[in-house]
Write a protein that holds these residues in place. Sequence first.
Motif, mmCIF file in Angstrom:
data_model
loop_
_atom_site.group_PDB
_atom_site.id
_atom_site.type_symbol
_atom_site.label_atom_id
_atom_site.label_comp_id
_atom_site.label_asym_id
_atom_site.label_seq_id
_atom_site.Cartn_x
_atom_site.Cartn_y
_atom_site.Cartn_z
ATOM 1 N N ALA A 13 0.791 -1.159 0.137
ATOM 2 C CA ALA A 13 0.150 -0.011 -0.133
ATOM 3 C C ALA A 13 0.662 1.303 -0.016
ATOM 4 N N ARG A 37 5.429 -2.268 5.476
ATOM 5 C CA ARG A 37 6.491 -2.378 6.466
ATOM 6 C C ARG A 37 6.621 -1.181 7.282
ATOM 7 N N THR A 111 9.310 -12.753 -1.650
ATOM 8 C CA THR A 111 8.337 -11.511 -1.735
ATOM 9 C C THR A 111 7.325 -11.313 -2.758
#
Length: 273
Positions: A13, A37, A111
């Motif tokens: 985001a 994060r 990831t």
Amino acid sequence: MRPQDARILLTGATGGIGQAGARLLARAGAKLMLAGRSPARLAAQARELQALHGDCASWREADLTDAAALSGLAQAAAGWGCNVLAHAGGAPAFGLAAAQEPQALQRVLATNLLAPMQLTTMLLPHLQAQPAAQVLFLGSALGAIGLPGFSTYCAGKFGLRGYAQALRRELADTPVRVQFLGPRSTRTPFNDAAVEAYNRATGTAMDEPGAVAQALLQLLQDEAPERFLGFPERLAVRLNGAVPTWLDGAFARHRKAAADTAARPTDSLLPRG
Ligand SMILES: NC(=O)c1ccc[n+]([C@@H]2O[C@H](COP(=O)([O-])OP(=O)(O)OC[C@H]3O[C@@H](n4cnc5c(N)ncnc54)[C@H](OP(=O)(O)O)[C@@H]3O)[C@@H](O)[C@H]2O)c1
């Protein structure tokens, strides 16, 4: 589904595409759980969206490569009533294959491929219990075209597309629609000076993140299974899908640009003037 009915868990985001997507989706009436994060950036982003669109955004810190954090994120999203899982988190990887560090290969695939698969697996029972749900994968044109200089990145995005395709077919008679969006190169911090130099050398166009956000919103609404952005990328995806070896001879410029940029110091890659 209609944006007003969507409760979207959005990974990545805080990224260039994630931020543009969150703004557009919130403006269209969607509720968002922002994941990334950086708590400070997520909180600021949620505040900004709330100031504009009311009570539309919450956030959750989670490192996508941390299994416990992923599990916490999935539980929080289910408890919040998530009915759309939008995977926009991702890590870049550019450079010649021979120069890739083993740890970097692991981090990028964890990831870009493993994390979306794991998070989807964790949330599927909840999504399947909803009247309607969507899983939206932010892939890439490089999930369908192998490019010199992007072997690691392509491995992850091709894998993601295969996963999305199989899942879409597996869930066809459930309430869960599975979708894959393949943007071309996009102007965000994802692409460093080396990639920008490569793009200039190969005549590769770059889109603005707002264009990808618009495509995300459209995909949410029209529920199309798969969409690629930009021309000639859309054509190349089709040709490469039909007869990949026909295109093998078309990448001499890309091969040269990958080798040139890999050999040059960063400050020499910035555009002149
Ligand atoms: N930009 C392009 O040219 C392009 C083209 C096609 C497809 N895409 C895809 O679009 C997606 C978003 O790209 P972007 O351009 O918005 O990239 P970006 O600006 O670099 O943002 C990347 C996002 O992913 C998050 N992220 C990275 N590693 C993470 C991790 N280990 N745990 C949690 N979050 C992590 C970042 O969070 P932090 O803020 O915490 O770092 C950030 O929110 C990616 O999947 C990318 O592959 C990008």
